[in-house]
Design a protein around this motif. Sequence first.
Motif, PDB file in Angstrom:
ATOM      1  N   THR A  45       0.848  -1.194   0.000  1.00  0.00           N
ATOM      2  CA  THR A  45       0.000   0.000   0.000  1.00  0.00           C
ATOM      3  C   THR A  45       0.875   1.232   0.000  1.00  0.00           C
ATOM      4  O   THR A  45       1.791   1.347   0.821  1.00  0.00           O
ATOM      5  CB  THR A  45      -0.920   0.028   1.236  1.00  0.00           C
ATOM      6  N   ASP A  46       0.594   2.146  -0.892  1.00  0.00           N
ATOM      7  CA  ASP A  46       1.307   3.419  -0.940  1.00  0.00           C
ATOM      8  C   ASP A  46       0.719   4.326   0.127  1.00  0.00           C
ATOM      9  O   ASP A  46      -0.502   4.476   0.233  1.00  0.00           O
ATOM     10  CB  ASP A  46       1.135   4.037  -2.326  1.00  0.00           C
ATOM     11  N   ALA A  47       1.579   4.928   0.958  1.00  0.00           N
ATOM     12  CA  ALA A  47       1.083   5.830   2.001  1.00  0.00           C
ATOM     13  C   ALA A  47       0.243   6.949   1.409  1.00  0.00           C
ATOM     14  O   ALA A  47      -0.687   7.442   2.036  1.00  0.00           O
ATOM     15  CB  ALA A  47       2.263   6.422   2.785  1.00  0.00           C
ATOM     16  N   GLY A  48       0.525   7.342   0.180  1.00  0.00           N
ATOM     17  CA  GLY A  48      -0.244   8.396  -0.472  1.00  0.00           C
ATOM     18  C   GLY A  48      -1.610   7.961  -0.931  1.00  0.00           C
ATOM     19  O   GLY A  48      -2.420   8.781  -1.364  1.00  0.00           O
ATOM     20  N   SER A  49      -1.891   6.652  -0.869  1.00  0.00           N
ATOM     21  CA  SER A  49      -3.187   6.176  -1.353  1.00  0.00           C
ATOM     22  C   SER A  49      -4.332   6.669  -0.489  1.00  0.00           C
ATOM     23  O   SER A  49      -5.491   6.605  -0.882  1.00  0.00           O
ATOM     24  CB  SER A  49      -3.203   4.640  -1.398  1.00  0.00           C
ATOM     25  N   LEU A  50      -4.030   7.159   0.710  1.00  0.00           N
ATOM     26  CA  LEU A  50      -5.086   7.700   1.552  1.00  0.00           C
ATOM     27  C   LEU A  50      -5.763   8.901   0.904  1.00  0.00           C
ATOM     28  O   LEU A  50      -6.875   9.260   1.270  1.00  0.00           O
ATOM     29  CB  LEU A  50      -4.510   8.116   2.918  1.00  0.00           C
ATOM     30  N   THR A  51      -5.093   9.528  -0.055  1.00  0.00           N
ATOM     31  CA  THR A  51      -5.658  10.719  -0.680  1.00  0.00           C
ATOM     32  C   THR A  51      -6.646  10.385  -1.777  1.00  0.00           C
ATOM     33  O   THR A  51      -7.246  11.277  -2.356  1.00  0.00           O
ATOM     34  CB  THR A  51      -4.534  11.592  -1.274  1.00  0.00           C
ATOM     35  N   ARG A  52      -6.806   9.100  -2.081  1.00  0.00           N
ATOM     36  CA  ARG A  52      -7.704   8.737  -3.166  1.00  0.00           C
ATOM     37  C   ARG A  52      -9.142   9.106  -2.815  1.00  0.00           C
ATOM     38  O   ARG A  52      -9.632   8.782  -1.745  1.00  0.00           O
ATOM     39  CB  ARG A  52      -7.609   7.243  -3.467  1.00  0.00           C
ATOM     40  N   THR A  53      -9.836   9.764  -3.720  1.00  0.00           N
ATOM     41  CA  THR A  53     -11.219  10.146  -3.482  1.00  0.00           C
ATOM     42  C   THR A  53     -12.133   9.670  -4.596  1.00  0.00           C
ATOM     43  O   THR A  53     -13.251  10.147  -4.735  1.00  0.00           O
ATOM     44  CB  THR A  53     -11.339  11.680  -3.360  1.00  0.00           C
ATOM     45  N   LYS A  54     -11.666   8.744  -5.402  1.00  0.00           N
ATOM     46  CA  LYS A  54     -12.476   8.303  -6.522  1.00  0.00           C
ATOM     47  C   LYS A  54     -13.679   7.497  -6.043  1.00  0.00           C
ATOM     48  O   LYS A  54     -13.787   7.113  -4.880  1.00  0.00           O
ATOM     49  CB  LYS A  54     -11.623   7.485  -7.488  1.00  0.00           C
ATOM     50  N   ALA A  55     -14.557   7.207  -6.991  1.00  0.00           N
ATOM     51  CA  ALA A  55     -15.846   6.611  -6.651  1.00  0.00           C
ATOM     52  C   ALA A  55     -15.731   5.249  -6.007  1.00  0.00           C
ATOM     53  O   ALA A  55     -16.652   4.815  -5.313  1.00  0.00           O
ATOM     54  CB  ALA A  55     -16.703   6.514  -7.917  1.00  0.00           C
ATOM     55  N   THR A  56     -14.610   4.541  -6.213  1.00  0.00           N
ATOM     56  CA  THR A  56     -14.467   3.200  -5.674  1.00  0.00           C
ATOM     57  C   THR A  56     -13.706   3.165  -4.352  1.00  0.00           C
ATOM     58  O   THR A  56     -13.448   2.088  -3.824  1.00  0.00           O
ATOM     59  CB  THR A  56     -13.735   2.296  -6.678  1.00  0.00           C
ATOM     60  N   HIS A  57     -13.333   4.306  -3.804  1.00  0.00           N
ATOM     61  CA  HIS A  57     -12.519   4.323  -2.589  1.00  0.00           C
ATOM     62  C   HIS A  57     -13.216   3.596  -1.449  1.00  0.00           C
ATOM     63  O   HIS A  57     -14.445   3.549  -1.367  1.00  0.00           O
ATOM     64  CB  HIS A  57     -12.205   5.765  -2.179  1.00  0.00           C
ATOM     65  N   ILE A  58     -12.420   3.042  -0.537  1.00  0.00           N
ATOM     66  CA  ILE A  58     -12.959   2.232   0.556  1.00  0.00           C
ATOM     67  C   ILE A  58     -13.937   3.032   1.422  1.00  0.00           C
ATOM     68  O   ILE A  58     -14.870   2.474   2.017  1.00  0.00           O
ATOM     69  CB  ILE A  58     -11.794   1.668   1.414  1.00  0.00           C
ATOM     70  N   SER A  59     -13.781   4.350   1.510  1.00  0.00           N
ATOM     71  CA  SER A  59     -14.671   5.160   2.341  1.00  0.00           C
ATOM     72  C   SER A  59     -16.094   5.187   1.807  1.00  0.00           C
ATOM     73  O   SER A  59     -17.019   5.565   2.535  1.00  0.00           O
ATOM     74  CB  SER A  59     -14.138   6.598   2.454  1.00  0.00           C
ATOM     75  N   THR A  60     -16.302   4.765   0.553  1.00  0.00           N
ATOM     76  CA  THR A  60     -17.668   4.762   0.024  1.00  0.00           C
ATOM     77  C   THR A  60     -18.513   3.648   0.623  1.00  0.00           C
ATOM     78  O   THR A  60     -19.686   3.526   0.290  1.00  0.00           O
ATOM     79  CB  THR A  60     -17.676   4.643  -1.515  1.00  0.00           C
ATOM     80  N   GLN A  61     -17.936   2.852   1.542  1.00  0.00           N
ATOM     81  CA  GLN A  61     -18.760   1.907   2.276  1.00  0.00           C
ATOM     82  C   GLN A  61     -19.730   2.621   3.203  1.00  0.00           C
ATOM     83  O   GLN A  61     -20.705   2.036   3.658  1.00  0.00           O
ATOM     84  CB  GLN A  61     -17.883   0.953   3.081  1.00  0.00           C
ATOM     85  N   PHE A  62     -19.496   3.905   3.488  1.00  0.00           N
ATOM     86  CA  PHE A  62     -20.424   4.699   4.275  1.00  0.00           C
ATOM     87  C   PHE A  62     -21.490   5.354   3.405  1.00  0.00           C
ATOM     88  O   PHE A  62     -22.642   5.472   3.791  1.00  0.00           O
ATOM     89  CB  PHE A  62     -19.675   5.812   5.022  1.00  0.00           C
ATOM     90  N   HIS A  63     -21.061   5.834   2.246  1.00  0.00           N
ATOM     91  CA  HIS A  63     -21.966   6.580   1.369  1.00  0.00           C
ATOM     92  C   HIS A  63     -21.395   6.491  -0.042  1.00  0.00           C
ATOM     93  O   HIS A  63     -20.267   6.904  -0.299  1.00  0.00           O
ATOM     94  CB  HIS A  63     -22.047   8.046   1.807  1.00  0.00           C
ATOM     95  N   PHE A  96     -28.173   2.054 -10.177  1.00  0.00           N
ATOM     96  CA  PHE A  96     -28.020   3.333  -9.484  1.00  0.00           C
ATOM     97  C   PHE A  96     -26.768   4.066  -9.963  1.00  0.00           C
ATOM     98  O   PHE A  96     -25.698   3.464 -10.107  1.00  0.00           O
ATOM     99  CB  PHE A  96     -27.896   3.111  -7.975  1.00  0.00           C
ATOM    100  N   ALA A  97     -26.907   5.367 -10.187  1.00  0.00           N
ATOM    101  CA  ALA A  97     -25.753   6.246 -10.324  1.00  0.00           C
ATOM    102  C   ALA A  97     -25.348   6.709  -8.926  1.00  0.00           C
ATOM    103  O   ALA A  97     -26.079   6.500  -7.949  1.00  0.00           O
ATOM    104  CB  ALA A  97     -26.107   7.442 -11.213  1.00  0.00           C
ATOM    105  N   HIS A  98     -24.195   7.349  -8.812  1.00  0.00           N
ATOM    106  CA  HIS A  98     -23.707   7.767  -7.496  1.00  0.00           C
ATOM    107  C   HIS A  98     -22.614   8.795  -7.703  1.00  0.00           C
ATOM    108  O   HIS A  98     -22.135   9.016  -8.830  1.00  0.00           O
ATOM    109  CB  HIS A  98     -23.171   6.564  -6.712  1.00  0.00           C
ATOM    110  N   PHE A  99     -22.192   9.428  -6.613  1.00  0.00           N
ATOM    111  CA  PHE A  99     -21.162  10.458  -6.741  1.00  0.00           C
ATOM    112  C   PHE A  99     -19.844   9.828  -7.189  1.00  0.00           C
ATOM    113  O   PHE A  99     -19.594   8.640  -7.017  1.00  0.00           O
ATOM    114  CB  PHE A  99     -20.983  11.218  -5.422  1.00  0.00           C
TER     115      PHE A  99
END
Length: 629
Positions: free
Chosen positions: A431-449, A561-564
């Motif tokens: 894992t690249d430490a910079g990968s935390l900056t990813r904000t694309k539609a498939t990012h792991i944080s989209t498990q919330f929304h 469904f479409a999404h952000f």
Amino acid sequence: MSRVKKFGLRLMAHWRAWTSNIKFDAEWYRATYRDVDESGMNPLVHYFAYGKGEGRLPFLGAAAPMMNAYPLGTSPVDKLNQIMWNGFDHWAYPQLLSLASRGDPGAAWYLATWHYAHGSTGEALRWVKGLNSEGDFKTLVGLTKCYTVLGETTPLRALVGDALSNDALANILPYAQANAAENESQRLNAINRIYRRNDLQAILPKDPEQPLSLANLSGEAATGEKAMCTEQQRPLVSVVMAAYNASSTIEMAIGCVLAQTWQELEVIVVDDASTDDTLERVQGLATRDHRVRYLVSDVNSGAYAARNRGMACVKGEFVTVHDSDDWSHPQKIEKQMVPLLQSPRLMASYSWWVRVTDDLQCLGSWVLGNAFLEVNQSSWLVRRSALAKTGLWDEVKVSADVEFATRMQHHFGYAALESVLPTVPLAFSLTDAGSLTRTKATHISTQFHGLRRQYSEAFSWWHRQCEGRPVMPPASGAGNMRPFPTPLGNLRGEPLFFEAVLVSNFAVHGEELASALAFLEGERKRHNSICLLHWPERNAWHGNPIADGVFEWCHAHGVHFAHFGMKVHAPTVVLSHASLWQRPPTRSVQLTEVENLIVHEGELGAQRTAVLAYFRAGGVNLEASNEDP
């Protein structure tokens, strides 16, 4: 411990679980952490008294990494954090900032987790350092992660050298010590403490003259657990590896599989139409070791489709997969095979990993306060006969591992799925430490929304419809052959041109659900092609899913469904209610060609221009909305 005290602890644990809406699976917790089972302690009591502080997970599933991002509480600050992660950060973040600036520690922690997840590690560290929570586990984990990502080794060494911190860090201490190490030898020694205390091989550099890296790792010379069965009796294990433009890591990934103490294996590499020299490197390895075979795809179809193609060619009685940029401990397959051979009732085993940089800096979970170890969803080692009952992987872009694991649980139950060494990383995920900056539609944080959450809700609906026995059909990614509707951004090759996008809150029930279905049916008859956009209610319960009836309707009509995070080409957007514009999400799907706005119920008046601007910009233009700040 007295009977009265035990009762009090149990009552306290159930109260905390109830007030926090926490999902807890006692059966999985007991089966995963055998020391808890052997102690005879109530698993829920153990989790709140000890396990949570030790970084143990409350259950296996898509939401497991979320537990420290979502709060375990129902205070106003907790609610603001839920709203922020659920897609309304433009509204919730300023309020949390105001509270944190006035000294609210809960708000400060939530701001830190938000900044860390979005790549602002320096800002996250500022908020964590201001907490002054001496000895608090999640705070110490947060400091460790921030110092590591920022390369601030001096304060990290001071942290791990503090006696109180050493006690509080519990089983993540070796990872913190590895990151604080002054040299590569110290780093390896810290990690090897985990392996040696579990009677596993230590890891060493292949070439001591070269810098430490995943490609320069090997295990100590050791024999496998031959007492379990002779080498001639060991069944064949097939390892399928999908590879796309993996030139820099493919030899490392295949090499660590070939170096397993379980030597009775085959490696099937599926080159997914790479444009670099991945295939040539695989061919070179195949000429030197007959256990390596390869397939070549004419077109890039994605990792899960490549896995499925490889699975059609396996010869082994047991099968597993391995990512083309991961490194596995030499005893990983052996340790996962032991319980399967000892108990015919077991259908599969899985293990745990830690995310690392190439030079073995341990990053751990992307959630700031979570411990370093995570379930390795790519580690499932399965009886090939079991796959005939469950089917293979969903051929989507992301998160099919979670769907596959959940499907396995439905079919066989937790008792048939064995967790192997849950306190030991049997693999490293690059894992690249910079990968935390990813904000694309498939990012792991989209498990919330967003994408991952909607995908999880959709496959959960399908699993329920199958009465707990879902079977993934072959080539499920093709059009209406899909067994459940899937977010558009998770499909490969799906056309993104529609006549209209229908927008509503689809997490509804009763009369509201009937009204929503009537809205959908009416608009479907007016337009030749449509997709949906879920517009959640800002103040609703954060776990409020899209209604089963909506998924059923979508499946019947082949609608997704479409999404952000994605662009859709559509001239018309249809709002089910004008009141939706009172509380718009921060981000939305970007409608590149939208010119027409239809409001099914209510009036927008002069705000129509602002609504169209919002959709054209993908939700970033909120100045003209009438939402209260």
